[in-house]
Design a protein around this motif. Structure first.
Motif, PDB file in Angstrom:
ATOM      1  N   VAL A  50       0.836  -1.206   0.000  1.00  0.00           N
ATOM      2  CA  VAL A  50       0.000   0.000   0.000  1.00  0.00           C
ATOM      3  C   VAL A  50       0.871   1.257   0.000  1.00  0.00           C
ATOM      4  O   VAL A  50       0.619   2.203  -0.735  1.00  0.00           O
ATOM      5  CB  VAL A  50      -0.962  -0.005   1.207  1.00  0.00           C
ATOM      6  CG1 VAL A  50      -1.567   1.370   1.443  1.00  0.00           C
ATOM      7  CG2 VAL A  50      -2.059  -1.038   0.999  1.00  0.00           C
ATOM      8  N   ILE A  51       1.907   1.256   0.804  1.00  0.00           N
ATOM      9  CA  ILE A  51       2.792   2.421   0.893  1.00  0.00           C
ATOM     10  C   ILE A  51       3.503   2.663  -0.435  1.00  0.00           C
ATOM     11  O   ILE A  51       3.590   3.803  -0.908  1.00  0.00           O
ATOM     12  CB  ILE A  51       3.810   2.239   2.041  1.00  0.00           C
ATOM     13  CG1 ILE A  51       3.089   2.233   3.384  1.00  0.00           C
ATOM     14  CG2 ILE A  51       4.885   3.317   1.984  1.00  0.00           C
ATOM     15  CD1 ILE A  51       3.945   1.726   4.528  1.00  0.00           C
ATOM     16  N   LEU A  52       4.013   1.613  -1.049  1.00  0.00           N
ATOM     17  CA  LEU A  52       4.697   1.772  -2.338  1.00  0.00           C
ATOM     18  C   LEU A  52       3.733   2.243  -3.425  1.00  0.00           C
ATOM     19  O   LEU A  52       4.109   3.022  -4.296  1.00  0.00           O
ATOM     20  CB  LEU A  52       5.410   0.480  -2.726  1.00  0.00           C
ATOM     21  CG  LEU A  52       6.571   0.088  -1.799  1.00  0.00           C
ATOM     22  CD1 LEU A  52       7.134  -1.273  -2.191  1.00  0.00           C
ATOM     23  CD2 LEU A  52       7.656   1.149  -1.764  1.00  0.00           C
ATOM     24  N   ALA A  53       2.477   1.805  -3.345  1.00  0.00           N
ATOM     25  CA  ALA A  53       1.469   2.292  -4.288  1.00  0.00           C
ATOM     26  C   ALA A  53       1.206   3.787  -4.059  1.00  0.00           C
ATOM     27  O   ALA A  53       1.025   4.546  -5.022  1.00  0.00           O
ATOM     28  CB  ALA A  53       0.175   1.488  -4.150  1.00  0.00           C
ATOM     29  N   GLN A  54       1.181   4.206  -2.800  1.00  0.00           N
ATOM     30  CA  GLN A  54       1.019   5.630  -2.488  1.00  0.00           C
ATOM     31  C   GLN A  54       2.183   6.426  -3.067  1.00  0.00           C
ATOM     32  O   GLN A  54       1.988   7.483  -3.680  1.00  0.00           O
ATOM     33  CB  GLN A  54       0.956   5.855  -0.971  1.00  0.00           C
ATOM     34  CG  GLN A  54      -0.289   5.326  -0.307  1.00  0.00           C
ATOM     35  CD  GLN A  54      -0.201   5.412   1.220  1.00  0.00           C
ATOM     36  OE1 GLN A  54       0.868   5.634   1.804  1.00  0.00           O
ATOM     37  NE2 GLN A  54      -1.335   5.234   1.868  1.00  0.00           N
ATOM     38  N   LEU A  55       3.389   5.921  -2.883  1.00  0.00           N
ATOM     39  CA  LEU A  55       4.574   6.612  -3.401  1.00  0.00           C
ATOM     40  C   LEU A  55       4.545   6.665  -4.928  1.00  0.00           C
ATOM     41  O   LEU A  55       4.862   7.704  -5.523  1.00  0.00           O
ATOM     42  CB  LEU A  55       5.844   5.926  -2.899  1.00  0.00           C
ATOM     43  CG  LEU A  55       7.167   6.576  -3.277  1.00  0.00           C
ATOM     44  CD1 LEU A  55       7.212   8.047  -2.886  1.00  0.00           C
ATOM     45  CD2 LEU A  55       8.323   5.808  -2.652  1.00  0.00           C
ATOM     46  N   ALA A  56       4.132   5.588  -5.565  1.00  0.00           N
ATOM     47  CA  ALA A  56       4.022   5.575  -7.025  1.00  0.00           C
ATOM     48  C   ALA A  56       3.001   6.615  -7.502  1.00  0.00           C
ATOM     49  O   ALA A  56       3.225   7.294  -8.511  1.00  0.00           O
ATOM     50  CB  ALA A  56       3.637   4.181  -7.513  1.00  0.00           C
ATOM     51  N   GLN A  57       1.911   6.770  -6.767  1.00  0.00           N
ATOM     52  CA  GLN A  57       0.893   7.754  -7.134  1.00  0.00           C
ATOM     53  C   GLN A  57       1.440   9.178  -6.981  1.00  0.00           C
ATOM     54  O   GLN A  57       1.172  10.048  -7.808  1.00  0.00           O
ATOM     55  CB  GLN A  57      -0.367   7.576  -6.287  1.00  0.00           C
ATOM     56  CG  GLN A  57      -1.504   8.503  -6.666  1.00  0.00           C
ATOM     57  CD  GLN A  57      -2.023   8.277  -8.078  1.00  0.00           C
ATOM     58  OE1 GLN A  57      -2.123   7.151  -8.529  1.00  0.00           O
ATOM     59  NE2 GLN A  57      -2.328   9.352  -8.784  1.00  0.00           N
ATOM     60  N   ILE A  58       2.221   9.404  -5.939  1.00  0.00           N
ATOM     61  CA  ILE A  58       2.849  10.718  -5.761  1.00  0.00           C
ATOM     62  C   ILE A  58       3.789  11.002  -6.936  1.00  0.00           C
ATOM     63  O   ILE A  58       3.780  12.099  -7.499  1.00  0.00           O
ATOM     64  CB  ILE A  58       3.596  10.796  -4.408  1.00  0.00           C
ATOM     65  CG1 ILE A  58       2.588  10.811  -3.257  1.00  0.00           C
ATOM     66  CG2 ILE A  58       4.508  12.024  -4.358  1.00  0.00           C
ATOM     67  CD1 ILE A  58       3.212  10.638  -1.886  1.00  0.00           C
ATOM     68  N   LEU A  59       4.604  10.025  -7.314  1.00  0.00           N
ATOM     69  CA  LEU A  59       5.503  10.207  -8.452  1.00  0.00           C
ATOM     70  C   LEU A  59       4.708  10.556  -9.711  1.00  0.00           C
ATOM     71  O   LEU A  59       5.088  11.461 -10.463  1.00  0.00           O
ATOM     72  CB  LEU A  59       6.346   8.950  -8.680  1.00  0.00           C
ATOM     73  CG  LEU A  59       7.392   8.632  -7.613  1.00  0.00           C
ATOM     74  CD1 LEU A  59       8.012   7.266  -7.879  1.00  0.00           C
ATOM     75  CD2 LEU A  59       8.452   9.703  -7.543  1.00  0.00           C
ATOM     76  N   LYS A  60       3.616   9.858  -9.939  1.00  0.00           N
ATOM     77  CA  LYS A  60       2.783  10.119 -11.110  1.00  0.00           C
ATOM     78  C   LYS A  60       2.204  11.530 -11.062  1.00  0.00           C
ATOM     79  O   LYS A  60       2.232  12.258 -12.056  1.00  0.00           O
ATOM     80  CB  LYS A  60       1.661   9.083 -11.175  1.00  0.00           C
ATOM     81  CG  LYS A  60       0.771   9.233 -12.379  1.00  0.00           C
ATOM     82  CD  LYS A  60      -0.292   8.134 -12.409  1.00  0.00           C
ATOM     83  CE  LYS A  60      -1.211   8.330 -13.594  1.00  0.00           C
ATOM     84  NZ  LYS A  60      -2.268   7.317 -13.632  1.00  0.00           N
ATOM     85  N   THR A  61       1.692  11.922  -9.904  1.00  0.00           N
ATOM     86  CA  THR A  61       1.123  13.264  -9.748  1.00  0.00           C
ATOM     87  C   THR A  61       2.162  14.341 -10.039  1.00  0.00           C
ATOM     88  O   THR A  61       1.865  15.350 -10.668  1.00  0.00           O
ATOM     89  CB  THR A  61       0.574  13.448  -8.318  1.00  0.00           C
ATOM     90  OG1 THR A  61      -0.461  12.488  -8.098  1.00  0.00           O
ATOM     91  CG2 THR A  61       0.033  14.843  -8.088  1.00  0.00           C
ATOM     92  N   GLU A  62       3.370  14.117  -9.584  1.00  0.00           N
ATOM     93  CA  GLU A  62       4.451  15.087  -9.756  1.00  0.00           C
ATOM     94  C   GLU A  62       5.164  14.944 -11.106  1.00  0.00           C
ATOM     95  O   GLU A  62       6.172  15.601 -11.344  1.00  0.00           O
ATOM     96  CB  GLU A  62       5.454  14.961  -8.605  1.00  0.00           C
ATOM     97  CG  GLU A  62       4.858  15.244  -7.229  1.00  0.00           C
ATOM     98  CD  GLU A  62       4.346  16.663  -7.075  1.00  0.00           C
ATOM     99  OE1 GLU A  62       4.796  17.552  -7.832  1.00  0.00           O
ATOM    100  OE2 GLU A  62       3.492  16.887  -6.197  1.00  0.00           O
ATOM    101  N   LYS A  63       4.646  14.038 -11.948  1.00  0.00           N
ATOM    102  CA  LYS A  63       5.236  13.788 -13.274  1.00  0.00           C
ATOM    103  C   LYS A  63       6.702  13.370 -13.166  1.00  0.00           C
ATOM    104  O   LYS A  63       7.564  13.823 -13.919  1.00  0.00           O
ATOM    105  CB  LYS A  63       5.053  14.991 -14.193  1.00  0.00           C
ATOM    106  CG  LYS A  63       3.595  15.306 -14.460  1.00  0.00           C
ATOM    107  CD  LYS A  63       3.436  16.527 -15.329  1.00  0.00           C
ATOM    108  CE  LYS A  63       2.000  16.820 -15.683  1.00  0.00           C
ATOM    109  NZ  LYS A  63       1.093  17.049 -14.596  1.00  0.00           N
TER     110      LYS A  63
END
Length: 124
Positions: A50-63
């Motif tokens: 779950v945490i790594l998915a959250q981090l991946a989503q942050i990376l995506k949001t920040e391009k």
């Protein structure tokens, strides 16, 4: 001037902090946990997922991409369980290994939590 950021898709913050702070060309991500998610009381591997998915989503949001991960700090309640998430971490990094620290802690913000991960991301 630093920009404070909260992400609507992450669990609501109840403490005196923000999800991340952008300063110059760097994003500093606060400790991510499974708190407030369906994995909150799950085993370490599920919380880590779950945490790594959250981090991946942050990376995506920040391009940004995983190559832009500069450093992770991982806090675990039982360091002997590191082997459970080691392969998961290698898979997440996709060969772009960041600097990393692993720290065993006596407790986290909630007794259900077994792991917390904070990150530093290059924005340029």
């Amino acid at each position: 001037m630093p920009e404070r950021v909260n992400y609507e898709y992450l669990p609501t913050i109840a403490g005196p902090y923000v999800h991340a702070v952008k300063h110059k060309d760097t994003l500093y991500v606060s400790g991510l946990t499974a708190f407030g998610t369906s994995a909150q009381s799950d085993p370490l591997i599920a919380q880590s997922e779950v945490i790594l998915a959250q981090l991946a989503q942050i990376l995506k949001t920040e391009k940004r991409c995983k190559e832009d991960l500069v450093k992770l700090t991982i806090f675990v309640k039982d360091i002997s369980q590191l082997s459970l998430i080691r392969e998961q971490l290698f898979g997440f990094y996709e060969s772009f290994l960041p600097a990393c620290s692993l720290v065993e802690v006596s407790n986290l913000i909630h007794p259900d939590l077994l792991i917390e991960i904070e990150a530093v991301v290059a924005l340029s």
